[in-house]
Write a protein that holds these residues in place. Sequence first.
Motif, mmCIF file in Angstrom:
data_model
loop_
_atom_site.group_PDB
_atom_site.id
_atom_site.type_symbol
_atom_site.label_atom_id
_atom_site.label_comp_id
_atom_site.label_asym_id
_atom_site.label_seq_id
_atom_site.Cartn_x
_atom_site.Cartn_y
_atom_site.Cartn_z
ATOM 1 N N LEU A 128 0.823 -1.110 0.171
ATOM 2 C CA LEU A 128 0.226 0.734 -0.239
ATOM 3 C C LEU A 128 0.784 1.500 0.261
ATOM 4 C CD1 LEU A 128 -3.144 -0.823 3.003
ATOM 5 C CD2 LEU A 128 -3.738 -0.692 0.400
ATOM 6 N N LEU A 129 0.690 2.106 -0.328
ATOM 7 C CA LEU A 129 0.962 3.840 -0.685
ATOM 8 C C LEU A 129 0.560 4.057 0.344
ATOM 9 C CD1 LEU A 129 1.705 3.367 -4.125
ATOM 10 C CD2 LEU A 129 3.378 3.036 -2.472
ATOM 11 N N ARG A 130 1.087 5.295 1.644
ATOM 12 C CA ARG A 130 0.519 5.687 2.189
ATOM 13 C C ARG A 130 1.144 7.321 3.004
ATOM 14 N NH1 ARG A 130 -0.779 0.969 6.737
ATOM 15 N NH2 ARG A 130 -2.077 2.480 7.969
ATOM 16 N N ILE A 131 0.376 8.504 3.196
ATOM 17 C CA ILE A 131 1.180 9.408 3.235
ATOM 18 C C ILE A 131 0.170 10.522 4.645
ATOM 19 C CG2 ILE A 131 1.963 9.250 0.839
ATOM 20 C CD1 ILE A 131 0.061 12.033 1.092
ATOM 21 N N GLY A 132 0.689 11.156 5.248
ATOM 22 C CA GLY A 132 0.155 11.548 6.257
ATOM 23 C C GLY A 132 0.373 10.660 8.128
ATOM 24 N N ARG A 133 -0.430 11.574 8.394
ATOM 25 C CA ARG A 133 -0.612 11.650 9.907
ATOM 26 C C ARG A 133 -1.325 10.187 10.057
ATOM 27 N NH1 ARG A 133 3.521 13.282 13.186
ATOM 28 N NH2 ARG A 133 2.064 13.190 15.044
ATOM 29 N N HIS B 72 -3.154 7.488 5.557
ATOM 30 C CA HIS B 72 -4.486 7.186 5.042
ATOM 31 C C HIS B 72 -3.479 6.538 3.430
ATOM 32 C CE1 HIS B 72 -3.318 11.376 3.781
ATOM 33 N NE2 HIS B 72 -3.630 11.150 2.704
ATOM 34 N N VAL B 73 -4.814 5.785 3.096
ATOM 35 C CA VAL B 73 -3.942 5.237 1.436
ATOM 36 C C VAL B 73 -4.682 6.417 0.016
ATOM 37 C CG1 VAL B 73 -4.278 3.306 -0.109
ATOM 38 C CG2 VAL B 73 -4.602 2.706 2.011
ATOM 39 N N VAL B 74 -3.055 6.232 -0.411
ATOM 40 C CA VAL B 74 -3.176 6.546 -1.568
ATOM 41 C C VAL B 74 -2.929 6.042 -3.060
ATOM 42 C CG1 VAL B 74 -2.480 9.399 -0.325
ATOM 43 C CG2 VAL B 74 -0.916 7.381 -0.823
ATOM 44 N N GLY B 75 -2.268 5.061 -3.104
ATOM 45 C CA GLY B 75 -2.610 3.976 -3.967
ATOM 46 C C GLY B 75 -1.895 2.464 -3.657
ATOM 47 N N ALA B 76 -1.041 1.846 -4.194
ATOM 48 C CA ALA B 76 -0.262 0.523 -4.093
ATOM 49 C C ALA B 76 0.029 0.263 -5.694
ATOM 50 C CB ALA B 76 -1.771 -0.615 -4.284
ATOM 51 N N SER B 77 1.072 -0.988 -5.175
ATOM 52 C CA SER B 77 1.975 -0.908 -5.959
ATOM 53 C C SER B 77 2.236 -2.482 -6.347
ATOM 54 C CB SER B 77 3.575 -0.445 -5.629
ATOM 55 O OG SER B 77 3.438 -0.734 -4.294
ATOM 56 N N TYR B 78 3.313 -2.938 -7.336
ATOM 57 C CA TYR B 78 3.311 -3.831 -7.552
ATOM 58 C C TYR B 78 4.536 -4.399 -8.087
ATOM 59 C CZ TYR B 78 1.024 -3.131 -12.081
ATOM 60 O OH TYR B 78 1.341 -2.763 -13.173
ATOM 61 N N ALA B 79 5.385 -5.409 -8.138
ATOM 62 C CA ALA B 79 7.309 -5.420 -8.706
ATOM 63 C C ALA B 79 6.734 -6.503 -10.408
ATOM 64 C CB ALA B 79 7.590 -5.820 -7.384
ATOM 65 N N THR B 80 7.149 -6.124 -11.068
ATOM 66 C CA THR B 80 7.255 -6.508 -12.601
ATOM 67 C C THR B 80 8.704 -7.029 -12.529
ATOM 68 O OG1 THR B 80 6.451 -4.759 -13.936
ATOM 69 C CG2 THR B 80 5.154 -7.033 -13.546
ATOM 70 N N ASP B 81 9.762 -6.872 -13.848
ATOM 71 C CA ASP B 81 11.189 -6.235 -13.057
ATOM 72 C C ASP B 81 11.112 -5.018 -12.599
ATOM 73 O OD1 ASP B 81 11.520 -8.425 -15.759
ATOM 74 O OD2 ASP B 81 10.474 -6.892 -17.215
ATOM 75 N N HIS B 82 9.908 -3.512 -12.599
ATOM 76 C CA HIS B 82 10.615 -3.029 -12.110
ATOM 77 C C HIS B 82 8.659 -2.256 -10.816
ATOM 78 C CE1 HIS B 82 12.834 -2.412 -15.260
ATOM 79 N NE2 HIS B 82 13.862 -1.759 -14.636
#
Length: 656
Positions: free
Chosen positions: A306-311, A314-324
Motif C-alpha cells: 500500500l502507498l500511504r501518506i500523512g500522519r 491514509h491510502v493513496v495507492g498501491a504497488s506491485y513489482a514486475t521487472d520494476h
Amino acid sequence: MKLARSVTLALFAGASSIAVAQQVPPEKAFGQLESVRDMSLSPDGSKVAFVSPADGLRTILYTVDLASGTPQAALAADGKPSRISWCSWVSTQRLLCSIYAAQKASGYRVSLRKLVAVDADGKNQKMITERQSDAALYVAADGGGVIDWLPDQDGAVLIAREFVPEAKVGSLIEKRAEGLGVERVDTRTGKRELVESARLDASEYITDGHGNVRIMGVQKKTAEGYSKSTTVYYYRVPGSRDWKPLSSYDFLSRDGFNPVTVDRDKNVAYGFKKLSGRLALYTMSLDGSLAETLVLSNPEVDVDDLLRIGRDRHVVGASYATDHRVPVYFDTAVKPIAATLAKALPNLPQSEVIDSSLDGTKLVVHLGSDNDPGQYFLYDRGAKRLAKLMSDRPFLDNVKLATVKPVSFRASDGTMVPGYLTLPPASDGKKIPAIVMPHGGPEARDEWSFDWLAQYYANRGFAVLQPNFRGSTGYGDAWFQKNGYKSWRLAIGDVVDAGRWLVEQGIADPAKLAIVGWSYGGYAALQSNVVAPDLYKAVVAIAPVTDFATKVGASRDYSNFAIEQERFGSGAHFEEGSPAQNAGAFKAPVLMFHGDQDFNVDLQQSQMMDSRLAAAGKAHELVVFPGLDHQLADSDARSQMLGKSDAFLRTTLGIK
C-alpha cells in the motif's frame, strides 16, 4: 518545477567521522551503513529528524531546523545492546523513539523494545513504555507499538502493548489484566488512558488513523499454547463497541483476507486477498455488509504494498513489482506529485513518500535507482519546489555504480526464471568472474533497485546474477510452491541453473564462478554445492541456515515453534536438504560469516556447518562477529566482511 538550493544536511549525516570527499577503499565505501536509518518531518514542516549510525554500534537521533540547517543530537544509544530503531514527531517540538536491544538471558533469546519520548533539543526525556514492577509475573519484552499517531491530538499516540499480571505474596496489591491492550498516552506527561482492555487472545489492533480501534486480530494457538499461522479478525461498525467476524488469514499459505488499514471516510478496510493464486488489493465494507470490492490486481505478480501518506497514514495507492516496481495512485491529489517528481529527476525513478506535514503541503521523499543508493528531498507542494536534504550513502557519491538489468533464464525443466543481472561498469560482460546471489527469506524476492552487496562485487569486477527462484514470493502460489524449504529441490535447482546460464551465455568464466548468499541465500549457496559440487568454485554464506532439524528445534521454547514446524515440514528432506548433513559432497572452499547475537538464524547453524566441513576434511572458515545480529548492522563489520570475502574469492578463483 525548480530544484531549490540544497539544504546542506550531508555534513552532519552522523554516519562516520570520515569526510565524504576522502578516498576510502571499496570495502569501506560499500560497507558503510546508510546515513539515514529513519527520517521524519515535523507536523508544521519546519524540521526533520533522522536516526543515523555513528562510530561502532552507536545510533544517534538528530533534529534539524530546516531554516538554518543546523543539526542537534537529541538522543543516543551505545549499541551495547541498545540502539535506536526509529523516531517520529508527535508534535512540533517532541518525538517518540523506539529503542531496541537483543540479548540472551538464562540461555534464552530476548528482544527488548522500549518507547522513549524526547524534545527536539534533547531535553525532557521520558520513558513511555510502562515500567514493570517487581510483582510482575513475567517480563514483557515488547514495550509497545504505535498503532495511531492521532493527528488531531497534539503530542498523544495510541499504543498497543502487552499487559502483565502482578501478584505479590502477603500483599493485597494485584493486577489481573493480561494480554494485548491499547492505551492513549500523552508523551509529555506520560499519562495513560485505557482504550482497549487487555485480551489474552488478541494479537493485533488496527485503527482508522483518527483514534478509533476498528479491527482486532486473534492469533490461533495449539493445545500446547504455541502460536499458529492463522489470525482471525473481528471488526466494529461505526459507533459500536461490539466485535463482529471479519475474516481469517494464514500468513504461511496466504489464504484469506488480510486487513492492513481502515479508511474512516469510506468506512472500509483495505487488505490483500488472493485472486487466481496471486495477491490482489481489496476493500471490505465495515458497515455490516462485508461487501468486497476489487481495487487492484495484476495477472502476473502479486499486488503487495500500500502507498500511504500523512500522519493518519491514509491510502493513496498501491504497488506491485514486475521487472520494476510499479506504483498505482488512486488519490487524484497525489498522482500529479509523482508525475512531477519523475519529470524533475528522471534518473531517480524510484520514489517513496517518507513523511508529510500535518496539512500535507510539505513532503519528505526518497528517490533512487539501481545505480543510485538514494537521496532525500523536501518537496513543497505549494511552491512546487524540490530541495535536496542528503544522500543515503554519501561515500558512494563519486563512485561509478553498475546498472541492473532484468533478465530471465531457462531452468532445466524449461521454466523461465526471472532475475537481475549486474555487470561491472564498463565491462563487456564476456568470460568474466561471476557470482550467483540468491536472496534471503525464502519468503521474499529481489527487485530492481540499489543493492550494496551486488554493487560491491560488481565494483570488484564480478558479474552478479540475482535469481528469483521458485519458492520466492511475488509471483503467486504456483511460483511459491510449498516454500523454499519444503520445495528445496526446485528452489536450489533454479539457483544451480542460474550459474549454468551465466556460463552458457558466455558471461561467466566457468573456472571463476562463485555463489554468495545471506540467510536463506546462504543456505542456497551451501546446498547448491551439495547438488552441483563441480559448478561453483567458491561459496560465501552469511548467516546461513544449514540444518533443518536444528533450526526447528531451536524454536521449541518460543511461541513460534508450531509455525516453524509447519514452515519446514518433516520427512526425508530434513536430511537431504540440509547442507550440514551433506558436508562430504562439498568440493568448493567455504567462507561463512555470522553474528553471535543473531536471533533469526542462530550462530549454531554456522558452527555446525563449520564442524561438519572440518570433519569431512573440506576447506572452510567461519568468521564470528561479537554483539551483532542477523543484519550485521555495523560499518566496520560489513567492511571487514566485504574485504575478506573479496580476497577469498580472488585467491580461490585465481583472480589477480
